[in-house]
Design a protein around this motif. Structure first.
Motif, short mmCIF file in Angstrom:
data_model
loop_
_atom_site.label_atom_id
_atom_site.label_comp_id
_atom_site.label_asym_id
_atom_site.label_seq_id
_atom_site.Cartn_x
_atom_site.Cartn_y
_atom_site.Cartn_z
N ARG A 272 0.83 -1.20 0.00
CA ARG A 272 0.00 0.00 0.00
C ARG A 272 0.87 1.26 0.00
O ARG A 272 2.02 1.24 0.45
N LYS B 103 0.96 4.97 1.62
CA LYS B 103 0.35 5.64 2.77
C LYS B 103 -0.56 6.76 2.26
O LYS B 103 -0.20 7.46 1.31
N LYS C 139 3.09 14.14 14.28
CA LYS C 139 3.64 13.38 15.41
C LYS C 139 5.13 13.69 15.57
O LYS C 139 5.65 13.77 16.68
N ASP D 33 7.72 5.16 5.69
CA ASP D 33 6.84 4.07 5.24
C ASP D 33 5.76 4.55 4.27
O ASP D 33 4.63 4.08 4.34
N ARG E 249 3.76 -5.78 3.09
CA ARG E 249 3.64 -6.75 4.19
C ARG E 249 3.68 -8.14 3.58
O ARG E 249 2.89 -8.45 2.69
N LYS F 163 14.36 -3.80 12.21
CA LYS F 163 13.80 -3.86 13.57
C LYS F 163 13.21 -5.25 13.71
O LYS F 163 12.23 -5.58 13.05
N LYS G 43 7.35 -5.86 20.92
CA LYS G 43 6.99 -4.59 21.56
C LYS G 43 6.22 -4.88 22.86
O LYS G 43 5.68 -5.98 23.02
N SER H 28 3.42 -4.04 23.67
CA SER H 28 2.02 -4.39 23.35
C SER H 28 1.86 -5.88 23.07
O SER H 28 0.76 -6.42 23.11
N TYR I 220 3.28 -6.94 20.13
CA TYR I 220 3.45 -6.93 18.66
C TYR I 220 4.73 -7.65 18.23
O TYR I 220 5.80 -7.39 18.76
N HIS J 7 10.79 -6.02 10.66
CA HIS J 7 10.70 -4.84 9.80
C HIS J 7 12.06 -4.55 9.15
O HIS J 7 13.09 -4.58 9.82
N GLU K 267 9.22 0.32 3.24
CA GLU K 267 9.21 -0.41 4.52
C GLU K 267 8.63 -1.80 4.28
O GLU K 267 7.52 -1.93 3.75
N TRP L 101 -3.04 -11.43 14.84
CA TRP L 101 -2.96 -10.67 16.10
C TRP L 101 -2.84 -9.16 15.80
O TRP L 101 -3.58 -8.35 16.37
N ALA L 102 -1.91 -8.81 14.91
CA ALA L 102 -1.63 -7.38 14.64
C ALA L 102 -2.86 -6.68 14.04
O ALA L 102 -3.12 -5.52 14.38
N GLU M 271 -5.34 -6.13 16.92
CA GLU M 271 -4.82 -5.13 17.86
C GLU M 271 -4.90 -3.73 17.24
O GLU M 271 -5.21 -2.75 17.91
N HIS M 272 -4.62 -3.66 15.92
CA HIS M 272 -4.66 -2.37 15.21
C HIS M 272 -6.08 -1.80 15.24
O HIS M 272 -6.28 -0.62 15.52
P1 0O2 Z 1 0.12 1.88 9.61
O1 0O2 Z 1 -1.29 2.36 9.54
O2 0O2 Z 1 0.22 0.40 9.79
O3 0O2 Z 1 0.99 2.40 8.51
P2 0O2 Z 1 7.23 5.29 13.31
O4 0O2 Z 1 6.95 4.50 12.03
O5 0O2 Z 1 8.63 5.86 13.36
O6 0O2 Z 1 6.17 6.28 13.59
P3 0O2 Z 1 7.94 3.18 14.99
O7 0O2 Z 1 7.15 2.51 16.09
O8 0O2 Z 1 9.34 3.57 15.30
O9 0O2 Z 1 7.05 4.35 14.52
O10 0O2 Z 1 8.02 2.31 13.70
P4 0O2 Z 1 7.93 0.78 13.65
O11 0O2 Z 1 8.17 0.22 14.97
O12 0O2 Z 1 8.81 0.34 12.53
O13 0O2 Z 1 6.39 0.54 13.29
C1 0O2 Z 1 5.84 0.96 12.11
C2 0O2 Z 1 4.64 0.12 11.72
O14 0O2 Z 1 4.66 -1.17 12.35
C3 0O2 Z 1 3.32 0.71 12.14
O15 0O2 Z 1 2.92 1.63 11.15
C4 0O2 Z 1 2.41 -0.52 12.17
O16 0O2 Z 1 2.05 -0.93 10.87
C5 0O2 Z 1 3.34 -1.56 12.73
N1 0O2 Z 1 3.31 -1.60 14.20
C6 0O2 Z 1 4.26 -1.16 15.05
N2 0O2 Z 1 3.91 -1.37 16.32
C7 0O2 Z 1 2.69 -1.96 16.30
C8 0O2 Z 1 1.80 -2.45 17.32
O17 0O2 Z 1 2.06 -2.38 18.54
N3 0O2 Z 1 0.63 -3.00 16.89
C9 0O2 Z 1 0.30 -3.12 15.57
N4 0O2 Z 1 -0.87 -3.67 15.26
N5 0O2 Z 1 1.11 -2.66 14.60
C10 0O2 Z 1 2.29 -2.08 14.95
P5 0O2 Z 1 2.01 2.88 11.50
O18 0O2 Z 1 2.53 4.03 10.76
O19 0O2 Z 1 1.89 3.03 12.99
O20 0O2 Z 1 0.61 2.52 10.98
#
Ligand code: 0O2
Length: 219
Positions: A54, A56, A67, A83, A88, A116, A123, A125, A127, A131, A150, A161-162, A165-166
């Motif tokens: 996808r 964004k 943010k 991203d 995925r 990551k 995490k 949570s 998760y 990545h 990404e 699960w993800a 949770e999302h």
């Molecule tokens: P969307 O709608 O999926 O695109 P950052 O990307 O820097 O803001 P972070 O946490 O450093 O944040 O990045 P990270 O850890 O690489 O996570 C990025 C993406 O991983 C998220 O994208 C989610 O898709 C997924 N993700 C990370 N943590 C969780 C979690 O606890 N639960 C779920 N379900 N997904 C998670 P976005 O941009 O948040 O959202």
């Protein structure tokens, strides 16, 4: 009139960026399909269950920039939002995740910027997912653009699960009630245990198949 010209310019830049990010998604998708086909040919099984990709949405990009405390400009979007293009990859087994990550990152023109590993280090949570932030060159008519993608790689169970949770996180605007948080953490442990057991069953089956093949060869 000047303002209008600036707006047209921004729209053109946006359209060009969308084209480049979309091309990067197509490129990675094709490479994954080739790897999956080759795997099927050599080992008679597909490590990839399915792939989702996808771009964004502009709303999500603006939210992410907010943010980060950044102004919503096209320059900031390219610089800070990693991203914009996301893929995925859903696998059956945990060991497939590392296999696919290795196969992609060893392609000479793909540069791994960051990894990551939320499978080895989940995490808080619960998760779990692997990545990778990579760049891939996109060949345009007059230049090559290294484009950021990404890549999230996870098992079917981790994805189940993800996704839930999302949805819950969205519903409660990031403040999931404690009882549900605890339930989710417990389910995350069950997902890990399920993944481990399914992997071990699959390994048993593959050993059995290898032994059978040996017997056939002797015959
Ligand atoms: P969307 O709608 O999926 O695109 P950052 O990307 O820097 O803001 P972070 O946490 O450093 O944040 O990045 P990270 O850890 O690489 O996570 C990025 C993406 O991983 C998220 O994208 C989610 O898709 C997924 N993700 C990370 N943590 C969780 C979690 O606890 N639960 C779920 N379900 N997904 C998670 P976005 O941009 O948040 O959202």
């Amino acid at each position: 009139m000047e303002v209008y010209a600036e707006e047209v310019n921004q729209v053109e830049t946006w359209n060009e960026l969308t084209l480049v990010y979309n091309s990067a998604l197509k490129e990675i998708n094709t490479r994954l399909e080739i790897l999956n086909d080759e795997f099927q040919h050599v080992h008679q099984y597909n490590p990839i269950e399915h792939i989702k990709s996808r771009l964004k949405t502009p709303e999500s990009i603006v939210k992410k920039l907010k943010k980060y405390g950044q102004e919503s400009t096209i320059e900031n979007m390219v610089e800070y939002v990693n991203d914009i293009a996301g893929i995925r990859i859903i696998c059956s087994f945990t060991n497939d995740i590392y296999r696919i990550a290795e196969m992609l990152s060893s392609q000479s023109d793909i540069k791994v910027i960051e990894v990551k590993d939320y499978i080895k280090n989940p995490k808080a949570s619960g998760y779990k997912s692997y990545h990778m932030l990579v760049t891939i060159p996109i060949f345009l008519s007059d230049r090559i653009v290294d484009t950021m993608v990404e890549i999230q790689i996870r098992t079917v169970a981790m994805d189940f699960w993800a996704s839930l949770e999302h949805k819950i996180n969205y519903k409660f605007e990031g403040n999931i009630p404690e009882n549900l948080q605890n339930e989710l953490i417990e389910c995350a442990h069950m997902v890990s245990s399920l993944d481990d057991r399914m992997l071990s069953i699959n390994e048993e089956v593959r050993k059995f198949e290898a032994a059978e093949a040996e017997v056939e060869e002797v015959k």
